[in-house]
Motif scaffolding. Structure first.
Motif: not given
Length: 183
Positions: A33-37, A44-50
């Motif tokens: 979960d935390h890796e998405l952020f 860079s954007n995180s995966i969560a932002v994308l």
């Protein structure tokens, strides 16, 4: 013939969209979960932002696809690049699924004769074909970013989503499985 071609185009656009959704989900599924952020650097954007951005774009572009501008007045694009500290994987999943549901519902509702209709995006006219191609390219770009970031984060624990390294020759002899039989 033109109707057949238009119908084939819509089927192919739908197939490509499903493929990008599946590819990004395969990458995200490998992350905690935390890796998405996580971001790779300050630019860079995180995966969560994308995910949030893609979902916002999908809502805007594919809500009332044929009848309203693809840039909805209530879209606040800059906010798609901001996350609350309370945002969770469940939030991301909800946004992701809602966005893709709009994409697929809009494409599935289209008829062959709609492919050359004019729609607008940010006030600019596009044929339906152009508007869909624009989104395929956009989602492909962000899917690639999601896969890249996830692969970077997982590093040696990454499970390939395509042909594994040093296995290409084995795949030359395997017949491809069509996503949908050709008609």
């Amino acid at each position: 013939m033109a109707a057949d071609l238009a119908s084939h185009y819509l089927d192919e656009a739908h197939r490509q969209m499903r493929g990008y959704k599946r590819l990004a989900e395969g990458a995200m599924a490998q992350l905690k979960d935390h890796e998405l952020f996580l971001t790779l650097d300050s630019e860079s954007n995180s995966i969560a932002v994308l995910v949030k951005h893609m979902a916002g774009n999908m809502r805007s572009r594919f809500t009332d696809f044929l009848t309203t501008d693809g840039e909805k007045p209530d879209r606040h694009r800059d906010q798609e690049f901001e996350l609350s500290s309370a945002t969770t994987r469940a939030d991301l999943t909800k946004w992701w699924e809602e966005g893709w549901a709009r994409v697929f519902a809009a494409i599935e509702a289209l008829k062959s004769e709609d492919v050359m209709r004019t729609v607008t995006v940010r006030g600019q006219p596009h044929t339906v074909l152009q508007a869909i191609n624009r989104q395929i390219a956009h989602y492909a770009q962000h899917t690639g970013q999601i896969v890249f970031i996830a692969k970077h984060i997982r590093s040696g624990k990454w499970k390939t989503l395509s042909i594994p390294r040093s296995k290409s020759e084995q795949f030359k002899t395997v017949s491809p499985k069509p996503d949908k039989p050709a008609s």
